[in-house]
Design an enzyme around this catalytic site. Structure first.
Site, mmCIF file in Angstrom:
data_model
loop_
_atom_site.group_PDB
_atom_site.id
_atom_site.type_symbol
_atom_site.label_atom_id
_atom_site.label_comp_id
_atom_site.label_asym_id
_atom_site.label_seq_id
_atom_site.Cartn_x
_atom_site.Cartn_y
_atom_site.Cartn_z
ATOM 1 N N ARG A 87 0.728 -0.997 0.006
ATOM 2 C CA ARG A 87 0.126 0.042 0.052
ATOM 3 C C ARG A 87 0.763 1.381 0.034
ATOM 4 O O ARG A 87 0.142 2.405 -0.011
ATOM 5 C CB ARG A 87 -0.987 -0.310 1.189
ATOM 6 C CG ARG A 87 -2.327 -0.423 0.895
ATOM 7 C CD ARG A 87 -2.916 -0.542 2.369
ATOM 8 N NE ARG A 87 -4.391 -0.319 2.454
ATOM 9 C CZ ARG A 87 -5.423 -1.181 2.503
ATOM 10 N NH1 ARG A 87 -4.982 -2.379 2.741
ATOM 11 N NH2 ARG A 87 -6.706 -0.880 2.571
ATOM 12 N N ARG A 155 -18.017 -1.924 10.592
ATOM 13 C CA ARG A 155 -16.631 -1.848 10.846
ATOM 14 C C ARG A 155 -16.353 -0.204 11.224
ATOM 15 O O ARG A 155 -16.921 0.504 10.778
ATOM 16 C CB ARG A 155 -15.590 -1.937 9.770
ATOM 17 C CG ARG A 155 -15.014 -3.429 9.752
ATOM 18 C CD ARG A 155 -14.342 -3.768 8.495
ATOM 19 N NE ARG A 155 -13.370 -2.608 8.091
ATOM 20 C CZ ARG A 155 -12.472 -2.886 6.872
ATOM 21 N NH1 ARG A 155 -12.662 -4.024 6.192
ATOM 22 N NH2 ARG A 155 -11.537 -2.068 6.786
#
Ligand code: ADP
Ligand code: ADP
Length: 216
Positions: A87, A155
């Site tokens: 990432r 979440r």
């Protein structure tokens, strides 16, 4: 086969990596799942990662590097789909070095392309099973009726404000990897819109033309 599945938060990386695991016998390695499990078990890594994850920032590279490399080694360096790793440019460079050291290579980086309004809709309707980590979407992929609805939760980092942070972190730190992998001729763009199976079919056709079958 070794693949990377790449794209913004909510693009469908986890969903498609799960299908690749089921249908292509690859092992899904999701750094997000590994980190969430560590947080749940309150391990040292989990404790270190918590504040970053909850605020939508990236967990420091050093921490994620070990998690990803150990997970790949656990699969004998073979038949994996990396979901959410790398990432950052540094993570990508580490991964390249790690692969070279083990004399292996990535076959393709599948980049899921989805516009921002679709991402925001997908993340606002994403739900997960608290215990299994299984991901659902309230409209497009609802939890089965026999699943205890009390265990289906949103979440923490899918709250709108955190989603905004994650999108800007993605643009700044992760999107530049498109160029990194395009320069290495590994990037394959996949239209991530449409239903889940439609996107999977596009991935399959891309792999058919991209990854040569083993020699007979
Ligand atoms: P999404 O699938 O929505 O993009 P993930 O489940 O992959 O989210 O990741 C959740 C969070 O875990 C990220 O916002 C980040 O804090 C952390 N994380 C996951 N993978 C990495 C990584 N490769 N580098 C740094 N942080 C990571
Ligand atoms: P990522 O791992 O990239 O963050 P997910 O795979 O968790 O993305 O997908 C984000 C949300 O969108 C989930 O609720 C998932 O069920 C849903 N989703 C994934 N792919 C599609 C699709 N093609 N169409 C509609 N919803 C999707």
């Amino acid at each position: 086969m070794r693949l990377i599945i790449f794209g913004p938060p909510g693009a469908g990386k986890g969903t498609q990596a799960g299908l690749l695991e089921e249908r292509q016998d690859l092992v899904q390695i999701s750094t997000g799942d590994i980190i969430r499990e560590a947080m749940k078990n309150e391990t040292p890594v989990g404790k270190e990662a918590k504040s970053y994850v909850e605020s939508g920032e990236l967990v420091p590279d050093e921490v994620v590097r070990k998690l990803a490399e150990n997970a790949i080694a656990d699969e004998d360096y073979d038949d994996v789909v990396l979901d959410g790793y790398p990432r950052t440019t540094q993570q990508a460079e580490w991964l390249t070095t790690f692969m070279e050291e083990h004399d292996i290579a990535i076959d393709a980086v599948l980049s899921l392309e989805v516009p921002d309004d679709v991402i925001v809709e997908r993340l606002s309707r994403r739900r997960v099973h608290e215990e299994t980590g299984e991901t659902y979407h309230l409209d497009h992929d609802p939890p089965p009726e026999d699943v205890d609805s009390d265990l289906i939760v949103q979440r923490e980092d899918d709250q709108p404000e955190t989603v905004r942070t994650r999108l800007s972190v993605y643009r700044e730190e992760t999107q530049p990897l498109e160029d990194y992998y395009a320069e290495r001729d590994l990037l394959v763009s996949i239209d991530g819109q449409g239903d889940i199976d439609e996107v999977y079919s596009r991935i399959e056709s891309a792999l058919d033309t991209r990854v040569a079958p083993p020699e007979a």
